[in-house]
Each structure stands twice: as C-alpha cells, then as structure tokens.
Design an enzyme around this catalytic site. Structure first.
Site, PDB file in Angstrom:
ATOM      1  N   LYS A  20       0.825  -1.217   0.000  1.00 15.58           N
ATOM      2  CA  LYS A  20       0.000   0.000   0.000  1.00 15.58           C
ATOM      3  C   LYS A  20       0.858   1.266   0.000  1.00 15.58           C
ATOM      4  O   LYS A  20       0.536   2.245  -0.671  1.00 15.58           O
ATOM      5  CB  LYS A  20      -0.931   0.007   1.217  1.00 15.58           C
ATOM      6  CG  LYS A  20      -1.810  -1.222   1.350  1.00 15.58           C
ATOM      7  CD  LYS A  20      -2.695  -1.439   0.154  1.00 15.58           C
ATOM      8  CE  LYS A  20      -3.719  -2.540   0.429  1.00 15.58           C
ATOM      9  NZ  LYS A  20      -4.562  -2.806  -0.736  1.00 15.58           N
ATOM     10  N   SER A  43     -11.289  -2.380   0.236  1.00 11.51           N
ATOM     11  CA  SER A  43     -10.745  -3.515   0.964  1.00 11.51           C
ATOM     12  C   SER A  43     -11.870  -4.413   1.464  1.00 11.51           C
ATOM     13  O   SER A  43     -12.886  -3.926   1.970  1.00 11.51           O
ATOM     14  CB  SER A  43      -9.926  -3.036   2.161  1.00 11.51           C
ATOM     15  OG  SER A  43      -8.829  -2.300   1.698  1.00 11.51           O
ATOM     16  N   ALA A  44     -11.681  -5.714   1.311  1.00  5.08           N
ATOM     17  CA  ALA A  44     -12.636  -6.733   1.758  1.00  5.08           C
ATOM     18  C   ALA A  44     -13.980  -6.633   1.034  1.00  5.08           C
ATOM     19  O   ALA A  44     -15.028  -6.913   1.604  1.00  5.08           O
ATOM     20  CB  ALA A  44     -12.822  -6.697   3.271  1.00  5.08           C
ATOM     21  N   GLY A  89     -14.213  -7.895  -2.404  1.00  4.85           N
ATOM     22  CA  GLY A  89     -14.326  -8.883  -3.460  1.00  4.85           C
ATOM     23  C   GLY A  89     -13.308  -8.876  -4.585  1.00  4.85           C
ATOM     24  O   GLY A  89     -13.495  -9.585  -5.573  1.00  4.85           O
ATOM     25  N   LYS A  90     -12.205  -8.120  -4.476  1.00  6.68           N
ATOM     26  CA  LYS A  90     -11.214  -8.129  -5.567  1.00  6.68           C
ATOM     27  C   LYS A  90     -10.566  -9.507  -5.731  1.00  6.68           C
ATOM     28  O   LYS A  90     -10.517 -10.050  -6.831  1.00  6.68           O
ATOM     29  CB  LYS A  90     -10.118  -7.075  -5.314  1.00  6.68           C
ATOM     30  CG  LYS A  90     -10.556  -5.648  -5.548  1.00  6.68           C
ATOM     31  CD  LYS A  90      -9.419  -4.670  -5.368  1.00  6.68           C
ATOM     32  CE  LYS A  90      -8.795  -4.730  -3.994  1.00  6.68           C
ATOM     33  NZ  LYS A  90      -9.703  -4.484  -2.867  1.00  6.68           N
ATOM     34  N   ASN A 120     -11.500 -12.364  -4.784  1.00 10.03           N
ATOM     35  CA  ASN A 120     -12.464 -13.367  -5.239  1.00 10.03           C
ATOM     36  C   ASN A 120     -12.767 -13.238  -6.726  1.00 10.03           C
ATOM     37  O   ASN A 120     -12.819 -14.238  -7.443  1.00 10.03           O
ATOM     38  CB  ASN A 120     -13.754 -13.258  -4.424  1.00 10.03           C
ATOM     39  CG  ASN A 120     -13.634 -13.980  -3.096  1.00 10.03           C
ATOM     40  OD1 ASN A 120     -13.885 -15.173  -3.020  1.00 10.03           O
ATOM     41  ND2 ASN A 120     -13.207 -13.276  -2.073  1.00 10.03           N
ATOM     42  N   SER A 171      -8.207 -11.607   9.076  1.00  7.12           N
ATOM     43  CA  SER A 171      -7.101 -12.571   8.996  1.00  7.12           C
ATOM     44  C   SER A 171      -6.760 -12.804   7.522  1.00  7.12           C
ATOM     45  O   SER A 171      -7.624 -12.689   6.652  1.00  7.12           O
ATOM     46  CB  SER A 171      -7.471 -13.876   9.690  1.00  7.12           C
ATOM     47  OG  SER A 171      -8.683 -14.391   9.195  1.00  7.12           O
ATOM     48  N   ARG A 230     -19.697  -2.152  -1.366  1.00  9.40           N
ATOM     49  CA  ARG A 230     -20.565  -3.015  -0.578  1.00  9.40           C
ATOM     50  C   ARG A 230     -21.730  -2.153  -0.110  1.00  9.40           C
ATOM     51  O   ARG A 230     -21.594  -1.389   0.833  1.00  9.40           O
ATOM     52  CB  ARG A 230     -19.744  -3.540   0.600  1.00  9.40           C
ATOM     53  CG  ARG A 230     -20.413  -4.540   1.506  1.00  9.40           C
ATOM     54  CD  ARG A 230     -19.451  -4.883   2.634  1.00  9.40           C
ATOM     55  NE  ARG A 230     -18.404  -5.791   2.213  1.00  9.40           N
ATOM     56  CZ  ARG A 230     -18.466  -7.124   2.323  1.00  9.40           C
ATOM     57  NH1 ARG A 230     -19.521  -7.687   2.876  1.00  9.40           N
ATOM     58  NH2 ARG A 230     -17.471  -7.872   1.909  1.00  9.40           N
ATOM     59  N   GLY A 270     -18.714 -17.025  -8.352  1.00 11.18           N
ATOM     60  CA  GLY A 270     -18.636 -17.519  -9.733  1.00 11.18           C
ATOM     61  C   GLY A 270     -19.752 -16.977 -10.624  1.00 11.18           C
ATOM     62  O   GLY A 270     -19.581 -16.809 -11.839  1.00 11.18           O
ATOM     63  N   GLU A 271     -20.907 -16.681 -10.019  1.00  6.87           N
ATOM     64  CA  GLU A 271     -22.035 -16.156 -10.805  1.00  6.87           C
ATOM     65  C   GLU A 271     -21.750 -14.744 -11.323  1.00  6.87           C
ATOM     66  O   GLU A 271     -22.419 -14.267 -12.241  1.00  6.87           O
ATOM     67  CB  GLU A 271     -23.324 -16.152  -9.972  1.00  6.87           C
ATOM     68  CG  GLU A 271     -23.708 -17.493  -9.355  1.00  6.87           C
ATOM     69  CD  GLU A 271     -24.058 -18.569 -10.380  1.00  6.87           C
ATOM     70  OE1 GLU A 271     -23.965 -18.305 -11.601  1.00  6.87           O
ATOM     71  OE2 GLU A 271     -24.408 -19.689  -9.943  1.00  6.87           O
TER      72      GLU A 271
HETATM   73  P1  GTP Z   1      -8.490  -6.454   0.111  1.00  5.33           P
HETATM   74  O1  GTP Z   1      -7.579  -7.616  -0.127  1.00  5.33           O
HETATM   75  O2  GTP Z   1      -8.609  -6.065   1.558  1.00  5.33           O
HETATM   76  O3  GTP Z   1      -8.192  -5.251  -0.713  1.00  5.33           O
HETATM   77  O4  GTP Z   1      -9.999  -6.969  -0.229  1.00  5.33           O
HETATM   78  P2  GTP Z   1     -10.615  -7.702  -1.511  1.00  5.33           P
HETATM   79  O5  GTP Z   1     -11.314  -6.671  -2.334  1.00  5.33           O
HETATM   80  O6  GTP Z   1      -9.610  -8.548  -2.184  1.00  5.33           O
HETATM   81  O7  GTP Z   1     -11.769  -8.628  -0.883  1.00  5.33           O
HETATM   82  P3  GTP Z   1     -11.994 -10.205  -0.994  1.00  5.33           P
HETATM   83  O8  GTP Z   1     -12.087 -10.698  -2.407  1.00  5.33           O
HETATM   84  O9  GTP Z   1     -11.018 -10.895  -0.134  1.00  5.33           O
HETATM   85  O10 GTP Z   1     -13.457 -10.367  -0.382  1.00  5.33           O
HETATM   86  C1  GTP Z   1     -13.711 -10.021   0.949  1.00  5.33           C
HETATM   87  C2  GTP Z   1     -15.009 -10.586   1.428  1.00  5.33           C
HETATM   88  O11 GTP Z   1     -16.075 -10.394   0.492  1.00  5.33           O
HETATM   89  C3  GTP Z   1     -14.940 -12.089   1.685  1.00  5.33           C
HETATM   90  O12 GTP Z   1     -15.557 -12.352   2.922  1.00  5.33           O
HETATM   91  C4  GTP Z   1     -15.715 -12.672   0.547  1.00  5.33           C
HETATM   92  O13 GTP Z   1     -16.309 -13.894   0.900  1.00  5.33           O
HETATM   93  C5  GTP Z   1     -16.741 -11.596   0.232  1.00  5.33           C
HETATM   94  N1  GTP Z   1     -17.138 -11.628  -1.188  1.00  5.33           N
HETATM   95  C6  GTP Z   1     -16.302 -11.587  -2.251  1.00  5.33           C
HETATM   96  N2  GTP Z   1     -16.997 -11.656  -3.423  1.00  5.33           N
HETATM   97  C7  GTP Z   1     -18.296 -11.730  -3.079  1.00  5.33           C
HETATM   98  C8  GTP Z   1     -19.513 -11.815  -3.831  1.00  5.33           C
HETATM   99  O14 GTP Z   1     -19.536 -11.838  -5.062  1.00  5.33           O
HETATM  100  N3  GTP Z   1     -20.680 -11.867  -3.123  1.00  5.33           N
HETATM  101  C9  GTP Z   1     -20.683 -11.826  -1.749  1.00  5.33           C
HETATM  102  N4  GTP Z   1     -21.856 -11.879  -1.135  1.00  5.33           N
HETATM  103  N5  GTP Z   1     -19.563 -11.768  -1.009  1.00  5.33           N
HETATM  104  C10 GTP Z   1     -18.391 -11.707  -1.657  1.00  5.33           C
HETATM  105 MN    MN Z   2      -7.624  -9.002  -1.666  1.00  2.96          MN
HETATM  106 MN    MN Z   3      -6.391  -4.066  -0.869  1.00  4.59          MN
END
Ligand code: GTP
Ligand code: MN
Ligand code: MN
Length: 608
Positions: free
Chosen positions: A231, A273-274, A276-277, A279, A389, A421, A517-518
C-alpha cells in the site's frame, strides 16, 4: 568522529552509494545488534522461518508444506488509517482525505522514536522491485526492517533480494533510483530481555513523504502497515509518481476473460478492501465456455501504450488475501494456491492436527486454537479467526495464473469496474455514458466499512476509486488526473467504465445476488456491451440491463431477487444526492468542475 561498527553493516553486496549511505544512517540511528543484507535465497528463508518458529511467532503447519501460522498482537490486526500520514511539503497537496503533518515536524518526532528502536534486534536490508524485474525502468525500493516476519512476507509479496539488487545499476553502470522504506517494530530489547511472539508498539505511524518518495513506518508488524512495497509504495507513493508522469496507480485487480470463441479481454476492477477483488480475480465462471485467468488481485499500474490503449501491470508477486469466507466453493483457486504450501497465515485458527481453519471454510474442526490463542470449538461464542485474517501466498502457485502475468508490457484493459458493498441503492451493474461519467461513478463510489481497517463496521462512507486510504495526494487533484487521463486517448480506445454491487440485500438481509462464480454473468454482459451485442436501457444513472439482457441460464435464484438486484430505485438515488453533494463539498475547490457538472446532470435526470 569514527564510524560506528555494527556487525554486517560493511558486508554490503553492493556499491550503490545512495543505498550504502542510507543504510549506514539508519543503522546508526536505530542501533541494531547486527545488519543482514537480504538475498532472498531458499537458505535464508529456512533460517528465518526456523528462527520465527523458535521465537514462537510461527507455528509450522504439518498439513501444508513449508507453511506457517502466526497470531499477531490483538491490537495489531489491520491498517491504521488514523495513524497514516501524507507529509507533503504543502498541506494543500495532502488534502481533506489524508492526515497531514509538516515533514520536518514529523521527521523530528519519528527520528526520536527510531533512535535505538532496533536495539537487541537484527536490521534487515531488503532490496525489492515492484513489477517485473526486466521492466525497462524497474520500480525499485529498499525496505529496512527489524522484523523477520516482514522479511519472509516480502519474499512472497515482492520480487526481492539478489535478483532485485542486480537491477540497482543500469546497463551503463549508472546507479538507479529507489524508494527508501524504513520500518521498525518500535520494540527494542534490553540486554537479557526476552522477546514476545509479536513485538510491536502502542505508538504507530505510517508516514509518506511524497516529494522525497520516502516511507517511514513505526510500531506495527501487520500487513499493509509493515510490508511497505504494497500500500505504501505501490499505491500512495506510486499514485504521486503516476500523477507526475502521466499514469495511474490503482487499488484494482487485473483479470483475463476468455470467451467461448477464444477472444481475450482484460478487465481491471476497483473495490474497497474486503469487497471482493481477490475473489473476482480468481473467479471460476459458472457460464459454460467462459474462462478467467488471474494477473493480479489488489493493485494495478496503468500506462498508455504506443497504440493508445491503457496497459496494466500488477506490481506484486503474491496474494495477501482475506481468509474468512474463502472456501472451495467461493474461491477454489485461492484454496488450490494455498494448498501448494509456501504460505503464511496470520490471525486464523490453528487446528489440532497442524492445519489452518477460518469462518466460512468447509468442515469445521471439533477443536482448534483461535487467533487469540484460546480453545475454540464450533459451539464457541467467539470467532476462531479475526475478520481481517489473511493468507500470504505466491502468485506463481495460482493454477489459473495468466501466462503473461510477468510481462513488463502489461495487458490492454478493455473495461474498468468500480464497486462497493451497499445494501441498497446501487444496482448489480450499470454502464457509464462515457469516461467523464465513469470517473464520476468512481469518484462517488461508496461502501460499508469492513474489518480491513480499524473503525466502525457497516458505516457507509465514500471511497473514491476504492482509493480513499491510498491516494498519496489531494483527492481533488486525483480526480483531475483521472479526467485528464481520459483526454489523452481516443474515446474508443479507453476502457469502458462499469459500476457493480454484489452486496445488495433483501428486506430480510440476505444477498439478492448469489455472487462469486455467478459474477461471470455480469462480466459477460459488460464484454458483450463493448462488442455491441448485449442490450441495455438508459436510466438516470447509466446503461442498465434487465434480467432478460443477462445470461441467467442455469442460475438457481429467485427471479424477483434478480429484478430487485438490478432495479434503479429513483427514490433511493434521490436520497443519495445530498450525500454526494456533501462529499464534493468536502473535496472543496480542487474538485474538477466537470464532476460538479456530472452531479448537476444526474440531479436533472433524477428529477425528470
Ligand atoms: P483487500 O484484499 O482487503 O483489498 O480486499 P478484496 O477486495 O480482495 O476482498 P476479498 O475478495 O477478499 O473479499 C472479501 C469478502 O467479500 C470475503 O468475505 C468474501 O467472501 C466476500 N465476497 C467476495 N466476493 C463476493 C460476492 O460476489 N458476493 C458476496 N456476497 N460476497 C463476496
Ligand atoms: Mn484481496
Ligand atoms: Mn487491498
């Protein structure tokens, strides 16, 4: 005055003058027992992980090869935004979204904190390179740290050690520039004092000097506070370099989408952050014939290529992913990546048979040790793992890694997604009218607060381009830079900008859209919009699909939920307008007038 002798200080594997001078200066200030020049070798990894096991910081996992579990101090679990500073020379260059202090004042405070702060510890010098090593202009840095946890984490997350140091002089023998990044845990050891498993300090500072391209971090051993290539360098400092040089440093994943006809598209997406990136970056499409490959899950550097298209490079070398919620269904490719081993897990649960577990993973163990070191069973009231975590794992192990992930050229981006979100208001997907409108979407992006940073969970805040905690300068100037970027290329070569929300909820709180996946169905619609194949209708907020416009074949979902996820609710949007207005007022005079115009136009469309 004779120079201080510290073991190892003079064993530098380089003659780079600026580097040698800086390392000496820091060693004299922080007074470590010894200096170690990190080479990134296997032997070094073994030595340091053994040492971390002996110190009680790491537990070796029996069930995953060459992998380790760590639990942090319970007060050192996330980025500390209120302790993060952009110390530009002029306060007006830091802006209303950053903390600021005059550089001299900050340096005076921190110099006293650093004085003797590495006593009783080893000072490690980590040369690293963000992005491909064979880039024409490699983006170099050096992190000095007194944390072994940081050294081994940096070995996963960056290209580092001897291979990076080899790039510190160019082909003509000239010394290259680098970003100095100083990190200390702020936990010196007196002679004979025994160490704790997770040393850190109650006093924390994460500080950037943008004009000097300099980073000073103190008091935290955790991820984004301590792994300074991520970061601090690749977003906060790089965003300033990008502003000055005409490119973009963004909090974006990079994915490659392959159609059934084998056409290739690259997509970048910015979610806070957190949100969905990681994923989305590793998604397994549920629609037949479509494939996704991964290039990056957190950061994208985007520059114009000679053909006028925007090319993205991921500066990182590993994934530092949110653990909870990751499982064989939501993100099978992350599970496969960590299963290959060579990974670190921080603040998850440790099972009795030497594996890791977290909330949302299949097959909860009958008993485990929680991240707080307490007994945990499925009946426990407390969570086994901290919500923030993380797993830290090498990108090269990802089974769907795109072969071109290490290409210094980068990949040409066809579409940019912004998303947050939001339980209400923001529909599943909308397409901007043009670049300026897309910039407006990004600039007004909002999200509910997550556990990735300390603070009130759930509160809605504006998070422009998902960069609120990472813009290294004034947010108004950053928006201008985005607007200007759109003027530097032909409109048909610019990526199309979309706004998504996987997190809209029904009255009972359930997610309306199944996600994961959807989400491939939304990617497909976006790509077919670029191809002029998919239908959409014009709404006040942009082009939006109806359920009939999306490929929903085989989707197991209530059609009423899908309609609700897609709906543009004019009343909800009217309620959003004063929030956007207040946000723009906060940005102040530096807000580009074109974004004020976009707000006025949106207001008019919503009134009509
Ligand atoms: P940073 O690494 O902190 O920058 O976050 P990130 O954007 O990579 O987030 P990440 O993909 O780890 O997702 C964080 C949370 O979102 C997890 O608890 C996932 O299960 C949830 N999540 C990710 N994609 C989806 C989605 O399409 N639908 C839902 N309902 N939850 C999701
Ligand atoms: Mn991430
Ligand atoms: Mn990040």
């Amino acid at each position: 005055m004779t120079a201080v002798t510290i073991p190892g200080l003079d064993q530098a594997p380089t003659t780079h003058k600026r580097l040698l001078a800086w390392v000496r200066e820091v060693a004299e200030l922080t007074a470590p027992d010894q200096v170690v020049w990190v080479d990134g070798s296997e032997e070094e990894w073994t030595r340091l992980t053994d040492r971390l096991v002996a110190a009680g910081t790491f537990t070796r996992l029996d069930k995953k090869p060459n992998s380790f579990y760590a639990a942090s101090d319970p007060n050192d679990v996330a980025r500390v935004e209120e302790r993060t500073f952009i110390c530009s020379v002029d306060e007006a260059d830091s802006g209303p979204t950053n903390n600021w202090m005059a550089p001299d004042e900050m340096k005076a405070i921190m110099t006293e904190l650093y004085r003797g702060s590495m006593r009783g510890r080893t000072m490690y010098v980590i040369p690293f390179c963000m992005g491909p090593l064979d880039a024409e202009k490699p983006m170099l840095g050096v992190e000095i740290t007194d944390s072994e946890y940081v050294v081994v984490s940096m070995r996963i997350m960056t290209r580092m050690g001897a291979q990076a140091l080899a790039r510190f002089t160019d082909a003509d023998g000239n010394e290259r520039d680098f970003v100095p990044a100083l990190h200390s845990l702020g936990a010196p050891l007196a002679p004979g004092q025994s160490d704790v498993p997770w040393p850190c300090s109650d006093t924390k500072y994460i500080v950037h000097f943008p004009e000097e391209r300099l980073i000073w971090s103190y008091g935290s051993g955790y991820g984004g506070n301590a792994l300074l290539g991520k970061k601090c360098y690749s977003l906060r400092i790089a965003s300033v370099i990008g502003r000055d040089e005409g490119w973009l440093a963004e909090h974006m994943l990079i994915l490659k989408l392959i159609s059934p006809e084998n056409k290739v598209y690259y997509i970048a997406a910015a979610f806070p952050s957190a949100c969905g990136k990681t994923n989305l970056a590793m998604l397994e499409p549920t629609i037949p014939g479509w494939k996704v490959e991964t290039l990056g899950d957190d950061i994208a550097w985007m520059r114009f290529g000679e053909d006028g298209r925007l090319y993205a490079v991921n500066p990182e070398n590993g994934f530092f992913g949110v653990a909870p919620g990751t499982n064989w269904k939501t993100n099978p490719n992350a599970m496969r990546t960590i299963d290959k081993g060579n990974s670190l897990f921080t603040n998850v649960a440790l099972t009795d048979d030497g594996d890791i577990w977290w909330e949302g993973m299949e097959n909860p163990p009958a008993h485990a040790t929680s991240w707080k070191g307490e007994d945990w069973t499925p009946e426990s009231d407390e969570l086994s793992s901290h919500a923030n975590s993380r797993y830290c794992t090498p990108m090269a192990q990802c089974p769907v890694l795109a072969p071109e992930w290490d290409d210094p050229q980068g990949v040409p981006i066809s579409a940019i997604f912004f998303g947050g979100r939001r339980a209400t208001t923001i529909p599943l997907v909308s397409e901007s009218f043009d670049w300026q409108h897309g910039t407006f979407m990004g600039a007004t992006l909002s999200s509910e607060k997550t556990a990735a940073a300390t603070g009130n969970l759930g509160e809605v805040r504006r998070d422009p381009m998902a960069m609120l905690p990472f813009i290294g300068y004034h947010a108004g100037d950053y928006f201008r830079h985005w607007i200007e970027t759109g003027k530097r290329a032909d409109a048909d070569k610019l990526p199309k900008i979309f706004y998504v929300n996987w997190f809209r909820r029904g009255d009972d709180g359930r997610f309306l859209w199944p996600g994961f996946g959807e989400n491939s169905r939304v990617l497909k619609w976006a790509i077919e919009r670029l191809e002029g194949k998919a239908a959409a209708h014009e709404s006040p907020i942009g082009w939006v699909p109806t359920a009939a416009d999306l490929d929903l074949s085989g989707l197991d979902a209530d059609p009423a939920d899908i309609d609700a996820a897609l709906a543009v609710d004019l009343d909800e949007w009217r309620a959003e307008l004063p929030l956007i207005e207040a946000w723009f007022d906060k940005i102040g005079d530096k807000l580009p007038t074109s974004l004020r115009d976009e707000l006025a136009a949106l207001k008019q469309r919503l009134a009509g």
